[in-house]
Design a protein around this motif. Structure first.
Motif, PDB file in Angstrom:
ATOM      1  N   GLY A   1       0.761  -1.239   0.000  1.00 29.65           N
ATOM      2  CA  GLY A   1       0.000   0.000   0.000  1.00 29.65           C
ATOM      3  C   GLY A   1       0.793   1.292   0.000  1.00 29.65           C
ATOM      4  O   GLY A   1       1.932   1.354   0.455  1.00 29.65           O
TER       5      GLY A   1
ATOM      6  N   ARG B   1      -3.659  -2.585  -2.011  1.00 27.84           N
ATOM      7  CA  ARG B   1      -4.161  -1.211  -2.054  1.00 27.84           C
ATOM      8  C   ARG B   1      -3.974  -0.478  -0.724  1.00 27.84           C
ATOM      9  O   ARG B   1      -4.226  -1.013   0.344  1.00 27.84           O
ATOM     10  CB  ARG B   1      -5.640  -1.231  -2.412  1.00 27.84           C
ATOM     11  CG  ARG B   1      -6.367   0.099  -2.252  1.00 27.84           C
ATOM     12  CD  ARG B   1      -7.746  -0.165  -1.695  1.00 27.84           C
ATOM     13  NE  ARG B   1      -8.572   1.021  -1.637  1.00 27.84           N
ATOM     14  CZ  ARG B   1      -8.634   1.821  -0.570  1.00 27.84           C
ATOM     15  NH1 ARG B   1      -7.896   1.591   0.484  1.00 27.84           N
ATOM     16  NH2 ARG B   1      -9.450   2.867  -0.576  1.00 27.84           N
TER      17      ARG B   1
ATOM     18  N   ASN C   1      -4.462   3.691   1.175  1.00 24.35           N
ATOM     19  CA  ASN C   1      -5.384   4.825   1.075  1.00 24.35           C
ATOM     20  C   ASN C   1      -4.896   5.865   0.061  1.00 24.35           C
ATOM     21  O   ASN C   1      -5.703   6.513  -0.612  1.00 24.35           O
ATOM     22  CB  ASN C   1      -5.630   5.477   2.437  1.00 24.35           C
ATOM     23  CG  ASN C   1      -4.352   5.854   3.149  1.00 24.35           C
ATOM     24  OD1 ASN C   1      -3.452   5.029   3.319  1.00 24.35           O
ATOM     25  ND2 ASN C   1      -4.248   7.097   3.595  1.00 24.35           N
TER      26      ASN C   1
ATOM     27  N   ASP D   1      -5.699   4.617  -3.617  1.00 24.55           N
ATOM     28  CA  ASP D   1      -7.063   4.075  -3.667  1.00 24.55           C
ATOM     29  C   ASP D   1      -7.646   4.077  -5.075  1.00 24.55           C
ATOM     30  O   ASP D   1      -8.733   3.531  -5.298  1.00 24.55           O
ATOM     31  CB  ASP D   1      -7.992   4.841  -2.710  1.00 24.55           C
ATOM     32  CG  ASP D   1      -7.945   6.352  -2.914  1.00 24.55           C
ATOM     33  OD1 ASP D   1      -7.259   6.804  -3.856  1.00 24.55           O
ATOM     34  OD2 ASP D   1      -8.591   7.081  -2.136  1.00 24.55           O
TER      35      ASP D   1
ATOM     36  N   ASP E   1      -8.922   0.846  -6.694  1.00 22.63           N
ATOM     37  CA  ASP E   1     -10.269   0.296  -6.505  1.00 22.63           C
ATOM     38  C   ASP E   1     -10.963   0.048  -7.842  1.00 22.63           C
ATOM     39  O   ASP E   1     -11.825  -0.830  -7.950  1.00 22.63           O
ATOM     40  CB  ASP E   1     -11.130   1.252  -5.664  1.00 22.63           C
ATOM     41  CG  ASP E   1     -10.716   1.258  -4.198  1.00 22.63           C
ATOM     42  OD1 ASP E   1     -10.092   0.273  -3.760  1.00 22.63           O
ATOM     43  OD2 ASP E   1     -11.007   2.241  -3.500  1.00 22.63           O
TER      44      ASP E   1
ATOM     45  N   THR F   1      -6.815  -6.161  -2.532  1.00 23.99           N
ATOM     46  CA  THR F   1      -7.054  -5.310  -1.359  1.00 23.99           C
ATOM     47  C   THR F   1      -6.181  -5.724  -0.183  1.00 23.99           C
ATOM     48  O   THR F   1      -5.521  -4.899   0.459  1.00 23.99           O
ATOM     49  CB  THR F   1      -8.534  -5.361  -0.945  1.00 23.99           C
ATOM     50  OG1 THR F   1      -9.352  -4.985  -2.062  1.00 23.99           O
ATOM     51  CG2 THR F   1      -8.807  -4.431   0.222  1.00 23.99           C
TER      52      THR F   1
ATOM     53  N   ASP G   1      -5.104   1.141   6.579  1.00 28.47           N
ATOM     54  CA  ASP G   1      -5.964   2.330   6.632  1.00 28.47           C
ATOM     55  C   ASP G   1      -7.425   1.980   6.878  1.00 28.47           C
ATOM     56  O   ASP G   1      -8.189   2.815   7.371  1.00 28.47           O
ATOM     57  CB  ASP G   1      -5.846   3.117   5.334  1.00 28.47           C
ATOM     58  CG  ASP G   1      -6.276   2.314   4.119  1.00 28.47           C
ATOM     59  OD1 ASP G   1      -7.302   2.656   3.528  1.00 28.47           O
ATOM     60  OD2 ASP G   1      -5.601   1.328   3.783  1.00 28.47           O
TER      61      ASP G   1
ATOM     62  N   THR H   1     -11.211   6.556   7.087  1.00 25.35           N
ATOM     63  CA  THR H   1     -12.404   5.847   6.608  1.00 25.35           C
ATOM     64  C   THR H   1     -13.651   6.723   6.685  1.00 25.35           C
ATOM     65  O   THR H   1     -14.427   6.798   5.739  1.00 25.35           O
ATOM     66  CB  THR H   1     -12.627   4.567   7.436  1.00 25.35           C
ATOM     67  OG1 THR H   1     -11.461   3.752   7.342  1.00 25.35           O
ATOM     68  CG2 THR H   1     -13.823   3.793   6.902  1.00 25.35           C
TER      69      THR H   1
ATOM     70  N   ARG I   1     -12.775  11.793   5.760  1.00 26.12           N
ATOM     71  CA  ARG I   1     -11.736  11.876   4.738  1.00 26.12           C
ATOM     72  C   ARG I   1     -11.093  13.256   4.667  1.00 26.12           C
ATOM     73  O   ARG I   1      -9.895  13.392   4.416  1.00 26.12           O
ATOM     74  CB  ARG I   1     -12.320  11.487   3.379  1.00 26.12           C
ATOM     75  CG  ARG I   1     -11.264  11.221   2.333  1.00 26.12           C
ATOM     76  CD  ARG I   1     -11.916  10.675   1.072  1.00 26.12           C
ATOM     77  NE  ARG I   1     -10.925  10.370   0.059  1.00 26.12           N
ATOM     78  CZ  ARG I   1     -10.188   9.284   0.037  1.00 26.12           C
ATOM     79  NH1 ARG I   1     -10.317   8.393   0.991  1.00 26.12           N
ATOM     80  NH2 ARG I   1      -9.312   9.085  -0.929  1.00 26.12           N
TER      81      ARG I   1
END
Length: 289
Positions: free
Chosen positions: A41, A81, A83, A86, A89, A103, A120, A127, A130
């Motif tokens: 990540g 992944r 944050n 991201d 996704d 993920t 994260d 979460t 933000r």
């Protein structure tokens, strides 16, 4: 001197930012071989690239190194992944040959199971709130900028590197409390998933310890700490810090290993010379950004 590991885990490289130590991590990966490489990540910092970040050739070289590991040593690469990346996704999950983008994952080795996640998802700030996370990102970016100025003057005076952000984290009680709570929550998650340990990143604090009988491992980052986790073939984990690596000793070891017929344990330090180059080899393909 070990140069061949079963698994290496790195996280929080933040490619696309000025603070990313892209050259250092590429050099680090060049010294070692592994069967599994886990990019846990925040490898690419999509947040900064959207605002003021820039993609440089050295950032591309990092992925060139990954491709060489896949091609030359059949390394299996798992990109998880984070944050800051991201944007993944949109394509999760994806597998192309030895490269898998997902993920999170459960890793099994020597009879033990580890839950591997960037971390994260357990951070209520990133979460649920933000905008506060973005504000914290701005503050951290400012600290890194200030840190470069401080260390520029320290270098001129012959003083060692000083991490301003780590110092601030250690002095602010709320930050210390947050990190402690974060680590405990991750340990609980590992136990809930029936795992013996957890491997994460996210908070830029390298760690290898037991929390309530759960093996907690954090790979640190490649912005300041410049650290990675490595597992040997007996299932033992260790933290490797870039600033503590003796590159000369590793090179000497590889040369000795090569002449003793053990080149599979390290990278062959000599170039292969051929006096009969094929036409196809005169202009090898290049991977450019």
């Amino acid at each position: 001197m070990k140069t061949h590991f079963k698994t290496i885990v790195v996280s929080d490289v933040h490619l696309g930012t000025r603070g990313s130590k892209a050259k250092e991590i590429a050099r680090f990966l060049k010294q070692y071989r592994c069967e599994n490489l886990i990019l846990n990540g925040d490898i690419i910092d999509g947040w900064q690239l959207k605002k003021s970040g820039t993609w440089k050739r050295k950032h591309t070289r990092f992925f060139n190194r990954i491709l060489k590991m896949i091609e030359n040593h059949q390394t299996k690469v798992y990109y998880l992944r984070g944050n800051h990346d991201d944007f993944l996704d949109q394509i999760l999950p994806l597998q192309i040959g030895n490269l898998s983008i997902q993920t999170d994952m459960i890793y099994e080795s020597q009879g033990k199971k580890y839950f591997i996640t960037h971390g994260d998802i357990f951070d209520s700030i990133t979460t649920n709130l933000r905008w506060i996370a973005y504000l914290g990102d701005v503050g951290y970016t400012f600290l890194l900028w200030l840190n470069r100025i401080v260390n520029h003057y320290r270098f001129k005076r012959g003083l060692p590197y000083f991490s301003l952000s780590q110092y601030v984290k250690s002095k602010v009680k709320s930050a210390v409390s947050y990190i402690d709570e974060y680590e405990k929550e991750l340990a609980k998650m590992a136990r809930a998933k029936g795992c013996d340990g957890i491997i994460c990143g996210h908070i830029h604090k390298a760690e290898n310890r037991e929390i309530d009988k759960v093996h907690y491992l954090n790979s640190g980052d490649w912005v300041e700490t410049m650290s990675a986790l490595a597992e040997d073939h007996e299932g033992n984990w260790q933290l490797i810090y870039y600033n503590e690596i003796d590159f000369k000793e590793i090179r000497d070891h590889q040369i000795i290993s090569f002449f003793e017929g053990g080149s599979e344990e390290g990278i062959i330090p000599l170039r292969q010379v051929s006096f009969e180059n094929k036409k196809d080899d005169l202009n090898p393909p290049a991977f450019r950004s």
